[in-house]
Design a protein around this motif. Structure first.
Motif, PDB file in Angstrom:
ATOM      1  N   ALA A  71      40.375  24.006  76.413  1.00 30.47           N
ATOM      2  CA  ALA A  71      41.003  22.717  76.134  1.00 30.47           C
ATOM      3  C   ALA A  71      39.913  21.653  76.090  1.00 30.47           C
ATOM      4  O   ALA A  71      38.959  21.694  76.873  1.00 30.47           O
ATOM      5  CB  ALA A  71      42.024  22.381  77.209  1.00 30.47           C
ATOM      6  N   VAL A  73      39.235  17.485  76.140  1.00 31.38           N
ATOM      7  CA  VAL A  73      39.843  16.211  76.519  1.00 31.38           C
ATOM      8  C   VAL A  73      38.873  15.098  76.165  1.00 31.38           C
ATOM      9  O   VAL A  73      37.727  15.078  76.634  1.00 31.38           O
ATOM     10  CB  VAL A  73      40.157  16.170  78.025  1.00 31.38           C
ATOM     11  N   VAL A  96      44.288  15.356  74.677  1.00 33.96           N
ATOM     12  CA  VAL A  96      44.025  16.764  74.975  1.00 33.96           C
ATOM     13  C   VAL A  96      44.297  17.587  73.726  1.00 33.96           C
ATOM     14  O   VAL A  96      45.320  17.406  73.054  1.00 33.96           O
ATOM     15  CB  VAL A  96      44.905  17.260  76.133  1.00 33.96           C
ATOM     16  N   ARG A 116      48.115  20.604  79.728  1.00 33.23           N
ATOM     17  CA  ARG A 116      47.912  19.391  78.937  1.00 33.23           C
ATOM     18  C   ARG A 116      48.275  18.147  79.754  1.00 33.23           C
ATOM     19  O   ARG A 116      47.543  17.149  79.747  1.00 33.23           O
ATOM     20  CB  ARG A 116      48.740  19.458  77.668  1.00 33.23           C
ATOM     21  N   LEU A 166      45.547  17.475  82.501  1.00 34.61           N
ATOM     22  CA  LEU A 166      44.276  17.022  81.947  1.00 34.61           C
ATOM     23  C   LEU A 166      44.382  15.618  81.370  1.00 34.61           C
ATOM     24  O   LEU A 166      43.450  14.819  81.487  1.00 34.61           O
ATOM     25  CB  LEU A 166      43.798  17.999  80.867  1.00 34.61           C
ATOM     26  N   SER A 167      45.500  15.298  80.744  1.00 29.90           N
ATOM     27  CA  SER A 167      45.687  13.963  80.182  1.00 29.90           C
ATOM     28  C   SER A 167      45.805  12.922  81.294  1.00 29.90           C
ATOM     29  O   SER A 167      45.222  11.842  81.214  1.00 29.90           O
ATOM     30  CB  SER A 167      46.931  13.934  79.293  1.00 29.90           C
ATOM     31  N   SER A 182      42.243  12.504  83.209  1.00 27.37           N
ATOM     32  CA  SER A 182      41.058  12.549  82.337  1.00 27.37           C
ATOM     33  C   SER A 182      39.904  11.734  82.900  1.00 27.37           C
ATOM     34  O   SER A 182      38.734  12.027  82.627  1.00 27.37           O
ATOM     35  CB  SER A 182      41.418  12.042  80.940  1.00 27.37           C
TER      36      SER A 182
END
Length: 749
Positions: A496, A498, A504, A558, A561-562, A565
């Motif tokens: 993934a 970012v 993401v 997702r 991670l979003s 970030s």
């Protein structure tokens, strides 16, 4: 070159040779005083040189002999090429090698003598004449003669030193090979310790003792040693019958205080060498009257303290003493003792692990994963590994961060199908293979192709009843200069990405077949990353779950991670595991996060170099000016030499376009690229060869060097640390002669 028709010396017509003859004759009359001046200069310039009188005193005698011979030759008008290097000088060089002393100190002493001789001769010529033209000609002649003589002498000293070093290395290999055969013949810990002591007595010391931690003797995992430490004597051997030099008996416990060398060795894992003055016990044993009495009675004068470490665990300590042998231990003796002790430690640890198979598998898995991630200035990294919650426990998931040349870094994550000791062992082999292939610095698709061959070969080497070896791997390379990331996948889930603003993406990139199938191609994908981007590499155990679809797992990833970030990557790692895993995972999980960094424009400098030998001096000037601008003046001399060698090789053996690039980070990287695909080879030039020493010199001057190939040619790079002074190592001085400066000097009127 003769200067005639001049009446500058006592009203007489003289030539350069006559002037030098007169000056040398005047100096020879006070040669003993000149030697005394050399002694004082050595005391001031090379204080470590006087640590061993057996080496320093003969050297002074040989230098005095050489000084007299040189002055006599100059006085008699005989060329210095006719002056024979004294045999005592070569013998002294061999003595330096035997004692494990650095060649740099020896060569530096001759350079100092050369400088002094030049100074004295030039002072005498100025006393004899004030004619500027005559003095200039004499100076050029004298410098030429002295450099030729000293270079010739240095070559002979280096050859004698290296011959002795080669002889010692051959002996060391024989001893290590013998130790490998004689130590570890059984799985008995005490017997292994006794075998270590017996080998040590025959080849290194007069007395050897072996002490281990009690948990090791009980077959348990050794805890981290803390001072004061308690050890148990398991073996000892002496050249004297009954080991009268030691006050401890077999199986006796010994307590070592915090300030003792033994305690420091156990706590730090570092070996040490000690000199014991006669009738003066070290502070660490002064409180033990019996030990002090033993040291004095048997005149024990030298000691090595070597920790017994195996697979990252300190098991105990081996001590080596000398009293019957007159010469003290050297650094070479310490190195040999460490190698023998390292082998003994492995066998002791094997015996300890023999009764704990389950702990073997778990310890193996932990030890095979990176103990410290090397992110440095290229990326900020964090990683996690969780074994499966099943009874098998240990699997074959792994991750790695591998520094590459040019400030780049490789990010690796992989998964060996299966669980248990076999999967862990295969994982270790593959991780080692990836590191070895990364050193070759090939493209990700080529690396996976070669790794695929390794897996196939491993499978053929296994027993026919063993299941086929199948593994997946993702290999990515990030370049902080160009901000380019290239990756290839062998059946592994894609990472993934970012962006700094929290977007993401799970890119749709080509995925090759798993490792072990053979014959199928892999493909490299390349893309650009912004500074501060986050890469998440993981194994499928993180997103797969028995009651959850893989798309749900990707969606949860997702969201995390979003949302995180801009958080620390350590926090992001923990949150990902807590969100995607409910309880212990059913499969192994490896997670590697990397936040990218970018080298600023003032950290990189590049120049195009014409394929003209005359451009070498320009390249040196570019590098010198850039280092001065960076405030790295201490590294100018070394870097100029490295640049000169690499650029010269590129011009001579490569092809246009040629580029020089300097990168400043925690280290200073020098890169020279050309259009040739021919790799250079490091070789040892013979004494009669006129060239062939360039890469050897680069290897001596820098911490690391190597070659990587590009689509249009190759790049030769060299890396030197910046936290230390970048002055030229004296060990390379015998090879260095600035011919351009000398030619310029010779052309002066």
């Amino acid at each position: 070159m003769n200067i005639r028709d001049r009446r500058s010396v006592f009203g007489m017509e003289v030539s350069v040779d006559a002037l030098l003859s007169m000056a040398a004759g005047r100096l020879r009359g006070r040669a003993s005083g000149l030697v005394d001046q050399l002694v004082q200069i050595y005391h001031d310039e090379i204080p470590e040189f006087w640590e061993d009188d057996d080496l320093a005193n003969p050297l002074l005698a040989s230098i005095a002999e050489e000084l007299s011979a040189v002055l006599s030759a100059l006085e008699g008008g005989v060329g210095l090429d006719a002056v024979e290097i004294p045999a005592s000088a070569a013998s002294h060089s061999r003595g330096f090698a035997q004692r494990g002393r650095p060649l740099s100190a020896l060569l530096r002493s001759y350079r100092l003598a050369q400088n002094c001789m030049l100074k004295w001769m030039l002072e005498e010529t100025r006393r004899l004449t004030s004619d500027v033209e005559l003095l200039n000609a004499a100076t050029v002649r004298l410098i030429t003669l002295s450099f030729e003589y000293v270079d010739r002498a240095a070559e002979q000293h280096v050859a004698a030193y290296q011959q002795e070093r080669d002889r010692w290395l051959q002996r060391r290999l024989l001893v290590v090979n013998e130790a490998s055969m004689r130590i570890g013949t059984t799985l008995d810990i005490a017997r292994t310790g006794q075998e270590l002591a017996e080998v040590g007595i025959e080849h290194i010391a007069d007395l050897v003792t072996v002490d281990l931690l009690d948990p090791v003797l009980q077959g348990q995992n050794a805890e981290r040693a803390t001072a004061p430490v308690v050890l148990r004597r398991v073996a000892q051997q002496s050249v004297l019958e009954g080991c009268p030099e030691t006050t401890a008996a077999i199986q006796q416990t010994l307590t070592h205080p915090e300030e003792s060398a033994v305690a420091r060795a156990l706590v730090t894992g570092q070996a040490s060498r000690h000199h014991i003055e006669p009738d003066h016990a070290p502070d660490r044993v002064a409180a033990d009257p019996a030990r002090v009495e033993t040291l004095n009675a048997y005149r024990i004068h030298s000691e090595l303290v070597v920790p017994l470490r195996a697979r990252g665990t300190t098991l105990g300590v081996a001590q080596f003493f000398r009293h019957h042998t007159a010469t003290p231990f050297t650094d070479d003796d310490l190195l040999l003792a460490q190698e023998i002790a390292a082998r003994a430690a492995v066998y002791i640890d094997n015996a300890r692990r023999y009764t704990h198979e389950r702990s073997i598998a778990l310890t193996l898995q932990r030890s095979l994963l990176p103990q410290r991630l090397a992110g440095s200035s290229t990326v900020e990294v964090a990683a996690r590994y969780l074994p499966a919650g099943s009874h098998a426990g240990v699997g074959g998931d792994w991750y790695d961060v591998i520094p590459l040349s040019g400030g780049r870094v490789a990010l690796v994550v992989g998964d060996v199908v299966g669980h248990g000791l076999a999967a862990s062992a295969t994982m270790g082999r593959l991780r080692t293979a990836v590191r070895a292939l990364a050193d070759v610095d090939v493209r990700p698709d080529e690396l996976l192709t070669r790794l695929d061959d390794v897996v196939i070969r491993l499978r053929h080497e296994e027993s026919p009843v063993t299941e086929e070896t199948i593994a997946t791997c993702l290999y990515a390379v990030y370049d902080p200069v160009s901000c380019q990331c290239s990756l290839a996948s062998a059946g592994h889930v894609l990472p993934a990405f970012v962006t700094p603003d929290g977007a993401v993406d799970f890119p749709d990139l080509p995925i090759g077949p798993p490792l072990g199938l053979g014959g199928l191609p892999f493909e490299t994908a390349e893309f650009e990353l912004q500074e501060g981007s986050l890469l998440a590499l993981y194994t499928d155990g993180l997103i797969n779950a028995p009651a959850r679809d893989i798309d749900i797992g990707l969606g949860l990833m997702r969201d995390v991670l979003s949302r995180l970030s801009t958080s620390s990557i350590e926090e992001t790692c923990d949150t990902l595991l807590a969100t995607l895993l409910s309880g212990r995972p059913t499969d192994d999980v490896a997670l590697l996060l990397a936040r990218t960094r970018v080298f600023n424009a003032d950290q990189v400098a590049a120049w195009s170099i014409p394929a003209d030998p005359a451009a070498v001096s320009d390249a040196r000037r570019y590098a010198s000016d850039q280092l001065t601008a960076w405030g790295l003046d201490h590294a100018v001399f070394t870097t100029e030499l490295v640049v000169s060698e690499l650029v010269t090789n590129a011009i001579r053996y490569g092809g246009s376009p040629i580029q020089l690039r300097l990168i400043r980070q925690a280290t200073l990287i020098c890169e020279v690229s050309d259009a040739s695909n021919t790799a250079p080879h490091l070789r040892r030039a013979r004494m009669s060869d006129e060239g062939g020493r360039g890469l050897l010199l680069v290897a001596q001057l820098t911490e690391r060097w190597g070659t990587r190939f590009t689509g249009s040619g190759k790049i030769i790079w060299a890396e030197q640390p910046l936290q230390e002074a970048g002055s030229l190592p004296e060990s390379a001085m015998g090879y260095v002669l600035d011919l351009e400066a000398l030619a310029h000097l010779d052309s002066e009127p």
